[in-house]
Design a protein around this motif. Structure first.
Motif, mmCIF file in Angstrom:
data_model
loop_
_atom_site.group_PDB
_atom_site.id
_atom_site.type_symbol
_atom_site.label_atom_id
_atom_site.label_comp_id
_atom_site.label_asym_id
_atom_site.label_seq_id
_atom_site.Cartn_x
_atom_site.Cartn_y
_atom_site.Cartn_z
ATOM 1 N N SER A 1 22.546 -56.052 -25.295
ATOM 2 C CA SER A 1 21.158 -55.665 -25.570
ATOM 3 C C SER A 1 20.238 -56.069 -24.428
ATOM 4 N N LEU B 1 20.057 -53.342 -21.943
ATOM 5 C CA LEU B 1 19.131 -52.271 -22.357
ATOM 6 C C LEU B 1 17.678 -52.699 -22.157
ATOM 7 N N ALA B 2 17.374 -53.934 -22.497
ATOM 8 C CA ALA B 2 15.996 -54.410 -22.354
ATOM 9 C C ALA B 2 15.562 -54.409 -20.880
ATOM 10 N N GLU C 1 14.654 -50.969 -19.877
ATOM 11 C CA GLU C 1 13.333 -50.551 -20.332
ATOM 12 C C GLU C 1 12.222 -51.253 -19.572
ATOM 13 N N PHE D 1 11.471 -54.426 -19.806
ATOM 14 C CA PHE D 1 10.852 -55.501 -20.586
ATOM 15 C C PHE D 1 10.811 -56.809 -19.819
ATOM 16 N N TYR E 1 14.599 -45.216 -26.521
ATOM 17 C CA TYR E 1 15.401 -46.335 -27.010
ATOM 18 C C TYR E 1 15.500 -46.216 -28.530
ATOM 19 N N GLU F 1 17.185 -48.232 -31.762
ATOM 20 C CA GLU F 1 17.964 -49.362 -32.267
ATOM 21 C C GLU F 1 18.600 -48.969 -33.595
ATOM 22 N N ASP G 1 21.223 -48.639 -29.067
ATOM 23 C CA ASP G 1 21.753 -49.979 -29.371
ATOM 24 C C ASP G 1 22.491 -49.939 -30.707
HETATM 25 P P1 ADP Z 1 19.905 -58.125 -32.746
HETATM 26 O O1 ADP Z 1 20.644 -57.152 -31.867
HETATM 27 O O2 ADP Z 1 20.706 -59.331 -33.101
HETATM 28 O O3 ADP Z 1 19.240 -57.480 -33.930
HETATM 29 P P2 ADP Z 1 18.118 -58.367 -30.506
HETATM 30 O O4 ADP Z 1 17.826 -59.639 -29.812
HETATM 31 O O5 ADP Z 1 18.984 -57.382 -29.827
HETATM 32 O O6 ADP Z 1 18.707 -58.738 -31.922
HETATM 33 O O7 ADP Z 1 16.767 -57.625 -30.888
HETATM 34 C C1 ADP Z 1 15.802 -58.192 -31.712
HETATM 35 C C2 ADP Z 1 14.687 -57.161 -31.816
HETATM 36 O O8 ADP Z 1 14.101 -56.972 -30.529
HETATM 37 C C3 ADP Z 1 15.222 -55.819 -32.252
HETATM 38 O O9 ADP Z 1 15.057 -55.613 -33.646
HETATM 39 C C4 ADP Z 1 14.391 -54.840 -31.482
HETATM 40 O O10 ADP Z 1 13.272 -54.411 -32.238
HETATM 41 C C5 ADP Z 1 13.889 -55.606 -30.299
HETATM 42 N N1 ADP Z 1 14.629 -55.195 -29.112
HETATM 43 C C6 ADP Z 1 15.734 -55.745 -28.593
HETATM 44 N N2 ADP Z 1 16.155 -55.116 -27.518
HETATM 45 C C7 ADP Z 1 15.291 -54.125 -27.323
HETATM 46 C C8 ADP Z 1 15.185 -53.104 -26.383
HETATM 47 N N3 ADP Z 1 16.051 -52.946 -25.390
HETATM 48 N N4 ADP Z 1 14.158 -52.246 -26.500
HETATM 49 C C9 ADP Z 1 13.265 -52.384 -27.504
HETATM 50 N N5 ADP Z 1 13.305 -53.328 -28.431
HETATM 51 C C10 ADP Z 1 14.306 -54.181 -28.350
#
Ligand code: ADP
Ligand code: ADP
Length: 228
Positions: free
Chosen positions: A43, A46-47, A50, A52, A81, A83, A164
């Motif tokens: 993840s 991916l972030a 984006e 982030f 994106y 999820e 994701d």
């Molecule tokens: P998990 O995969 O265990 O649910 P993450 O740490 O991947 O936890 O993500 C927690 C939250 O952060 C997600 O519910 C999502 O909303 C947000 N998030 C994580 N990665 C991204 C991303 N690449 N783009 C947008 N939001 C993200």
């Protein structure tokens, strides 16, 4: 130029390194899956894509730019994106889809619903595109919500798709059907799919195996299965 290039990317949220020198390339129009155990850093990749956060070291290039130099608002207009378990907002079916493109015609909406196998929703309760989805899409199953999110992606028509764990929130029977819809959505589009299991990504052009922040292997499903 490939759509995405990560060059020796290092990243940590604090002192703890999460990515420890990740390099990968995603050619335009191809599907790349990133697989690996929970906590591997999937993840986080991916972030970074984006925008982030910036890498601590190394370079993230996407859609022709080093993401450190890009205007992120305009960059993200070209990136979708999705999820897992995304809620379905927007009131009605048409309202939900038009969240991404207010000017979409009814014909556009029917086309993208058909492409993800949601034609049946249009007939439900004889409501057509005005079907009331309920609070956060409560009238839809988990799989239907996921397909609806993909229909929005098709409507948005972005240059880069980031998924994701797209099929992990449903039971295994639904999962294989969802996998087919996902194939349809991602075919010919530059896509990076994060997945837990190798079996959900058999059709990827390349699979990047990530473990503990490092790339262990890259290959097609056949190649990876032969090697292990
Ligand atoms: P998990 O995969 O265990 O649910 P993450 O740490 O991947 O936890 O993500 C927690 C939250 O952060 C997600 O519910 C999502 O909303 C947000 N998030 C994580 N990665 C991204 C991303 N690449 N783009 C947008 N939001 C993200
Ligand atoms: P994966 O998607 O492969 O499960 P993640 O990229 O979500 O892995 O997480 C990799 C590591 O980074 C995990 O140890 C996780 O706990 C940690 N991590 C993820 N998001 C954050 C965050 N926002 N803050 C601190 N640590 C995080």
């Amino acid at each position: 130029e490939p759509a995405v290039v990560l060059e020796d990317v290092h990243f940590g949220y604090g002192d703890e390194p999460v990515l420890r020198g990740v390099s990968l390339t995603v050619p335009v129009g191809s599907r790349t899956a990133v697989v690996g155990p929970s906590g591997a850093g999937k993840s986080t990749v991916l972030a970074l894509l984006e925008g982030f956060m910036d890498p601590d070291a190394g370079v993230v290039r996407s859609l022709g730019h080093d993401l450190r130099d890009v205007d992120l608002d305009s960059y993200r207009r070209h990136v979708a994106y999705v999820e897992q378990g995304a809620p379905a907002l927007g009131g009605t079916l048409a309202g939900n889809l038009r969240l991404v493109r207010t000017d979409a015609t009814d014909e556009d909406l029917r086309r993208v619903l058909g492409a993800v196998g949601l034609d049946g929703l249009i007939a439900r309760q004889d409501a057509g595109l005005d079907l009331d989805l309920g609070d956060n899409g409560s009238v839809l199953s988990g799989g239907e919500r996921q397909r609806l999110a993909w229909a929005r992606v098709l409507l948005q028509d972005p240059q880069l798709l980031l998924f994701d764990e797209p099929t992990s929130s449903v039971d295994s029977a639904t999962e294989s059907l969802l996998g087919l819809a996902l194939d349809e959505v991602s075919r010919g589009r530059t896509t990076v799919i994060v997945a837990h299991r190798l079996s959900t990504v058999v059709t990827a052009d390349q699979i990047v195996v990530l473990e503990n922040g490092r790339v262990l292997d890259v290959g097609t499903h056949t190649e990876l299965v032969e090697r292990c």
